[in-house]
Design an enzyme around this catalytic site. Sequence first.
Site, short mmCIF file in Angstrom:
data_model
loop_
_atom_site.label_atom_id
_atom_site.label_comp_id
_atom_site.label_asym_id
_atom_site.label_seq_id
_atom_site.Cartn_x
_atom_site.Cartn_y
_atom_site.Cartn_z
N CYS A 17 0.85 -1.19 0.00
CA CYS A 17 0.00 0.00 0.00
C CYS A 17 0.88 1.24 0.00
O CYS A 17 2.00 1.22 0.53
CB CYS A 17 -0.91 0.00 1.23
SG CYS A 17 -2.15 1.34 1.23
N TYR A 23 -3.85 2.16 11.98
CA TYR A 23 -4.68 1.05 12.45
C TYR A 23 -4.79 -0.10 11.46
O TYR A 23 -5.54 -1.05 11.68
CB TYR A 23 -6.08 1.54 12.82
CG TYR A 23 -6.76 2.34 11.71
CD1 TYR A 23 -7.18 1.72 10.54
CD2 TYR A 23 -7.00 3.70 11.86
CE1 TYR A 23 -7.78 2.43 9.53
CE2 TYR A 23 -7.62 4.42 10.86
CZ TYR A 23 -8.01 3.80 9.69
OH TYR A 23 -8.62 4.50 8.69
N CYS A 24 -4.06 -0.04 10.33
CA CYS A 24 -4.23 -1.05 9.29
C CYS A 24 -3.89 -2.45 9.81
O CYS A 24 -2.83 -2.68 10.39
CB CYS A 24 -3.35 -0.73 8.09
SG CYS A 24 -3.55 -1.91 6.74
N ARG A 135 -4.75 8.44 8.67
CA ARG A 135 -4.60 8.00 7.28
C ARG A 135 -3.59 8.91 6.57
O ARG A 135 -3.96 9.92 5.96
CB ARG A 135 -5.94 8.00 6.56
CG ARG A 135 -6.93 7.00 7.16
CD ARG A 135 -8.17 6.83 6.30
NE ARG A 135 -7.87 6.22 5.02
CZ ARG A 135 -7.73 4.91 4.81
NH1 ARG A 135 -7.83 4.05 5.81
NH2 ARG A 135 -7.47 4.45 3.60
N CYS A 260 -21.53 -9.95 6.74
CA CYS A 260 -21.08 -11.23 7.29
C CYS A 260 -20.95 -11.20 8.81
O CYS A 260 -21.06 -12.25 9.46
CB CYS A 260 -19.78 -11.69 6.65
SG CYS A 260 -18.33 -10.66 7.03
N CYS A 281 -10.68 -15.80 5.68
CA CYS A 281 -11.34 -14.55 6.04
C CYS A 281 -10.37 -13.40 5.87
O CYS A 281 -9.19 -13.51 6.23
CB CYS A 281 -11.82 -14.62 7.50
SG CYS A 281 -12.39 -13.04 8.19
N ASP A 282 -10.86 -12.28 5.36
CA ASP A 282 -10.01 -11.12 5.12
C ASP A 282 -9.40 -10.58 6.41
O ASP A 282 -8.24 -10.18 6.43
CB ASP A 282 -10.85 -10.02 4.45
CG ASP A 282 -10.03 -8.81 4.08
OD1 ASP A 282 -8.85 -8.98 3.73
OD2 ASP A 282 -10.57 -7.70 4.11
N CYS A 325 -28.60 -14.23 25.56
CA CYS A 325 -28.94 -12.84 25.29
C CYS A 325 -30.18 -12.74 24.40
O CYS A 325 -30.32 -13.50 23.42
CB CYS A 325 -27.76 -12.14 24.61
SG CYS A 325 -28.09 -10.45 24.10
N CYS A 331 -27.27 -10.72 16.00
CA CYS A 331 -25.85 -10.54 15.69
C CYS A 331 -25.05 -11.84 15.72
O CYS A 331 -23.95 -11.89 15.18
CB CYS A 331 -25.23 -9.55 16.66
SG CYS A 331 -25.01 -10.18 18.34
#
Length: 377
Positions: A17, A23-24, A135, A260, A281-282, A325, A331
């Site tokens: 990048c 925070y990436c 950023r 998701c 998963c990303d 819950c 959720c």
Amino acid sequence: MYKPLNSLIVKPIGAFCNLRCDYCFYLEKHNLYPEERTVSVMPEETAAELIRQTFRHSESPLFIWHGGEPTMAGLPFFKKIVERQKQEAEGRPFQNALQTNGTLLNAEWADFLRKENFLVGISLDGPKEIHDAYRTAVDGRPTHETVENAAVMLKNAGVETNILCTVNNHSVTQPDLLYNYFKNLGFPYMQFIPIVETDKRNPSQAAPFSADPNEFGNFLCRVFDLWYDDIDLKNLKQTTSVRFIDSVFHRYVGKEIPDCILQKECGNYLVVEHNGDCYSCDFLVSAETFLGNLHRNDLFAMLNSPQQQRFGRQKNKHKPRCLQCEWYKLCYGGCPKDRIRDPQTHNHNRFCESYKQFFAYAHQRYLYLAERYLNEM
């Protein structure tokens, strides 16, 4: 029961990048490929195999081009991608989405993205004082002006453009400012993602830029108020869209949830790295979630492999307080990354109380809208 191969998140240049957002979560994925010191664009044969397999198994696939920063692969790369997609599709529908920081876009990019019907997500964290807090470019320069100009350019060029805004410790107390900034800028489609990452200096707690759970609950409630106030109640028409709020509404009217993090199980898509490696998963790309390589393994088989099934079921491993819950089926415990990234919560979702506060706050208005919607169908 087999999962269909409906969507793929593709990393055409891996974790590379041109920004260094504090925070990436993905920059550290360079460590999976230590031999690669410079930008490695997905080879043509890998892209070809990816597209060939996808159309073999899907009637209308969605390709989500992600990063790192995917536009670093260059516009010629994406032009070849679309040419090959059209060849393999043989008239079948398909969709491309591009998630970008926007800093490399220009009029030529905008013309291509509009012509080829790309859905573009622009990573814009809000006005200058919020966006530029975290950023920044590799050399430390602020990026807000460049990103905002790129977003407006895409909109004016007729490119379907959504906003992806991360919610951090600075912005979590500014829901009105963020919502109205994006709305007034001309972007009614918004996605707010709360940030939580493990503090590298003190791995026993969340990083200081992470959104506070109590403040994020207040954030969601206020954004819901703004979203609700913008609905044309007479004609029951939305004028703005907030992905999380819309997704919850899907559950109230019995529709499949697109987000998701609210689904019962994980593992409904694959992440494909630049070299063809596939992961579960990303947010959780690692050696533990490696599924295989598309040059040696079939995409559909990896999506439905025992390993991916086990990964998907991990979401259902909850503590009794979660299962008991009253809001659990809205959720299903939220995103597993929000358990893992904050060690202080002891494998419980950092934003659990945020969501409970929101669900209780919005419930009656959701019921009203759902009744109106179902009666007018």
